[in-house]
Scaffold this motif. Structure first.
Motif, mmCIF file in Angstrom:
data_model
loop_
_atom_site.group_PDB
_atom_site.id
_atom_site.type_symbol
_atom_site.label_atom_id
_atom_site.label_comp_id
_atom_site.label_asym_id
_atom_site.label_seq_id
_atom_site.Cartn_x
_atom_site.Cartn_y
_atom_site.Cartn_z
ATOM 1 N N PRO A 1 0.760 -1.178 -0.091
ATOM 2 C CA PRO A 1 -0.058 0.358 0.327
ATOM 3 C C PRO A 1 1.118 1.417 0.502
ATOM 4 O O PRO A 1 1.713 1.378 0.313
ATOM 5 N N SER A 2 0.292 2.496 -0.733
ATOM 6 C CA SER A 2 1.042 3.481 -1.037
ATOM 7 C C SER A 2 0.203 4.613 -0.190
ATOM 8 O O SER A 2 -1.480 4.443 -0.178
ATOM 9 N N ASP A 3 0.434 6.023 -0.350
ATOM 10 C CA ASP A 3 -1.017 7.068 0.284
ATOM 11 C C ASP A 3 -1.297 7.037 -1.332
ATOM 12 O O ASP A 3 -2.958 8.019 -0.728
ATOM 13 N N LEU A 4 -0.927 6.641 -2.390
ATOM 14 C CA LEU A 4 -1.601 6.702 -3.674
ATOM 15 C C LEU A 4 -2.954 5.210 -3.611
ATOM 16 O O LEU A 4 -4.119 6.053 -4.553
ATOM 17 N N ALA A 5 -2.651 4.565 -3.681
ATOM 18 C CA ALA A 5 -3.500 3.569 -3.935
ATOM 19 C C ALA A 5 -3.381 1.979 -2.522
ATOM 20 O O ALA A 5 -2.212 2.113 -1.818
ATOM 21 N N PRO A 6 -3.991 1.077 -2.862
ATOM 22 C CA PRO A 6 -4.174 -0.126 -1.967
ATOM 23 C C PRO A 6 -3.404 -0.888 -2.046
ATOM 24 O O PRO A 6 -3.082 -0.828 -3.365
ATOM 25 N N SER A 7 -2.760 -1.972 -0.977
ATOM 26 C CA SER A 7 -2.036 -2.691 -1.447
ATOM 27 C C SER A 7 -2.330 -3.617 -2.339
ATOM 28 O O SER A 7 -3.850 -3.845 -2.503
ATOM 29 N N LEU A 8 -2.075 -4.356 -3.104
ATOM 30 C CA LEU A 8 -2.795 -4.475 -4.376
ATOM 31 C C LEU A 8 -1.345 -6.337 -5.116
ATOM 32 O O LEU A 8 -0.687 -6.416 -5.339
ATOM 33 N N VAL A 9 -2.300 -7.779 -5.499
ATOM 34 C CA VAL A 9 -1.466 -8.360 -6.428
ATOM 35 C C VAL A 9 -1.682 -7.822 -7.940
ATOM 36 O O VAL A 9 -3.402 -8.109 -8.517
ATOM 37 N N GLU A 10 -1.253 -7.903 -8.844
ATOM 38 C CA GLU A 10 -1.779 -8.174 -9.930
ATOM 39 C C GLU A 10 -0.845 -8.865 -10.837
ATOM 40 O O GLU A 10 0.152 -9.552 -10.916
ATOM 41 N N GLY A 11 -1.151 -9.455 -12.320
ATOM 42 C CA GLY A 11 -0.288 -10.322 -12.808
ATOM 43 C C GLY A 11 -1.152 -11.457 -14.478
ATOM 44 O O GLY A 11 -2.672 -10.220 -14.371
ATOM 45 N N ALA A 12 -1.125 -12.086 -14.377
ATOM 46 C CA ALA A 12 -1.625 -12.782 -16.006
ATOM 47 C C ALA A 12 -1.045 -14.171 -15.592
ATOM 48 O O ALA A 12 -0.770 -14.818 -14.980
ATOM 49 N N VAL A 13 -2.676 -15.050 -16.437
ATOM 50 C CA VAL A 13 -2.691 -15.850 -16.122
ATOM 51 C C VAL A 13 -2.460 -16.586 -18.227
ATOM 52 O O VAL A 13 -2.632 -15.609 -18.872
ATOM 53 N N THR A 14 -1.010 -17.278 -18.750
ATOM 54 C CA THR A 14 -0.735 -17.462 -19.984
ATOM 55 C C THR A 14 -0.473 -18.282 -20.280
ATOM 56 O O THR A 14 -0.623 -19.201 -19.536
ATOM 57 N N LEU A 15 -0.816 -18.711 -21.499
ATOM 58 C CA LEU A 15 -0.460 -20.174 -22.234
ATOM 59 C C LEU A 15 0.536 -20.584 -22.870
ATOM 60 O O LEU A 15 1.337 -19.843 -23.112
ATOM 61 N N ASP B 1 -8.692 -15.637 0.360
ATOM 62 C CA ASP B 1 -8.986 -13.895 0.908
ATOM 63 C C ASP B 1 -9.564 -13.268 -0.179
ATOM 64 O O ASP B 1 -9.722 -12.959 0.333
ATOM 65 N N ALA B 2 -8.335 -13.674 -1.134
ATOM 66 C CA ALA B 2 -9.858 -13.461 -2.244
ATOM 67 C C ALA B 2 -9.509 -14.079 -3.064
ATOM 68 O O ALA B 2 -8.745 -14.837 -3.563
ATOM 69 N N SER B 3 -10.462 -13.295 -4.761
ATOM 70 C CA SER B 3 -10.339 -13.946 -5.427
ATOM 71 C C SER B 3 -11.306 -13.162 -6.822
ATOM 72 O O SER B 3 -11.841 -12.337 -6.578
ATOM 73 N N THR B 4 -10.411 -13.597 -8.261
ATOM 74 C CA THR B 4 -10.847 -12.558 -9.223
ATOM 75 C C THR B 4 -10.693 -13.652 -10.488
ATOM 76 O O THR B 4 -10.553 -14.427 -10.798
ATOM 77 N N THR B 5 -11.312 -12.969 -11.660
ATOM 78 C CA THR B 5 -11.437 -13.847 -12.815
ATOM 79 C C THR B 5 -10.701 -13.229 -13.727
ATOM 80 O O THR B 5 -10.700 -11.605 -13.440
ATOM 81 N N THR B 6 -9.397 -13.927 -14.605
ATOM 82 C CA THR B 6 -8.804 -12.770 -16.027
ATOM 83 C C THR B 6 -10.175 -12.397 -16.792
ATOM 84 O O THR B 6 -10.866 -13.207 -16.752
ATOM 85 N N ASP B 7 -8.797 -11.138 -17.265
ATOM 86 C CA ASP B 7 -10.058 -10.530 -18.883
ATOM 87 C C ASP B 7 -9.464 -11.268 -19.538
ATOM 88 O O ASP B 7 -8.853 -12.262 -19.353
ATOM 89 N N GLU B 8 -9.848 -10.815 -20.822
ATOM 90 C CA GLU B 8 -9.721 -11.046 -21.863
ATOM 91 C C GLU B 8 -8.226 -11.743 -22.255
ATOM 92 O O GLU B 8 -7.602 -12.649 -22.561
ATOM 93 N N ASP B 9 -7.315 -10.598 -21.792
ATOM 94 C CA ASP B 9 -6.056 -10.263 -22.345
ATOM 95 C C ASP B 9 -5.457 -11.656 -21.281
ATOM 96 O O ASP B 9 -4.219 -11.768 -20.578
ATOM 97 N N GLY B 10 -6.061 -12.301 -19.617
ATOM 98 C CA GLY B 10 -5.605 -12.925 -19.178
ATOM 99 C C GLY B 10 -5.060 -12.314 -17.767
ATOM 100 O O GLY B 10 -4.335 -12.726 -17.205
ATOM 101 N N VAL B 11 -5.097 -10.541 -17.890
ATOM 102 C CA VAL B 11 -4.487 -10.364 -17.006
ATOM 103 C C VAL B 11 -6.219 -10.496 -15.577
ATOM 104 O O VAL B 11 -6.848 -10.191 -15.556
ATOM 105 N N TYR B 12 -5.142 -10.123 -14.541
ATOM 106 C CA TYR B 12 -5.990 -10.326 -13.308
ATOM 107 C C TYR B 12 -5.149 -8.970 -12.314
ATOM 108 O O TYR B 12 -4.241 -9.169 -12.222
ATOM 109 N N VAL B 13 -5.785 -8.514 -10.936
ATOM 110 C CA VAL B 13 -5.650 -8.034 -10.459
ATOM 111 C C VAL B 13 -6.665 -8.046 -8.634
ATOM 112 O O VAL B 13 -7.773 -8.318 -8.910
ATOM 113 N N LEU B 14 -5.936 -8.291 -8.031
ATOM 114 C CA LEU B 14 -6.855 -8.451 -6.538
ATOM 115 C C LEU B 14 -6.326 -7.347 -5.887
ATOM 116 O O LEU B 14 -5.226 -6.584 -5.454
ATOM 117 N N TYR B 15 -7.289 -5.960 -4.917
ATOM 118 C CA TYR B 15 -6.839 -5.264 -4.748
ATOM 119 C C TYR B 15 -7.366 -5.390 -2.759
ATOM 120 O O TYR B 15 -7.994 -6.582 -2.609
#
Length: 106
Positions: free
Chosen positions: A22-36, A64-78
């Motif tokens: 976390p920073s003054d500008l944004a909460p803690s997050l994890v981002e990444g991708a699922v790729t072939l 703790d949290a879950s999400t689904t990747t977008d059409e490009d395989g990218v995800y973000v957990l906040y």
């Protein structure tokens, strides 16, 4: 005639994760991708895999949290809790390599 050749192995899925504290500008997050990994050489082909379910597990393997990747395989957990230990990509029918990773520092 001979026997037909065996079917090719299923494509692998690769998972990446990067942790941003976390920073003054944004909460803690994890981002990444699922790729072939279409040739199963353990190296991503850079082709995103959409609609993969990604889970964030705490140190007791509780979701703790879950999400689904977008059409490009990218995800973000906040808004992650302290002590998160791993990211898991859930299995997709017809694909192998369900991966668990610990996020690298962002």
């Amino acid at each position: 005639g001979g026997d037909p050749p065996p079917p090719p192995p299923p494509h692998q899925l690769r998972l990446s994760a990067r942790n941003y504290p976390p920073s003054d500008l944004a909460p803690s997050l994890v981002e990444g991708a699922v790729t072939l990994d279409t040739n199963n050489d353990d190296i991503s082909d850079g082709i995103g895999f959409g609609d993969a379910i990604v889970l964030l597990l705490d140190d007791t393997d509780k979701v703790d949290a879950s999400t689904t990747t977008d059409e490009d395989g990218v995800y973000v957990l906040y808004d992650l809790s302290v002590g998160t230990s791993s990211i898991v990509e859930t299995s997709q029918e017809g694909y192998t390599d369900v991966l668990t990773v610990s996020p690298s520092a962002g």
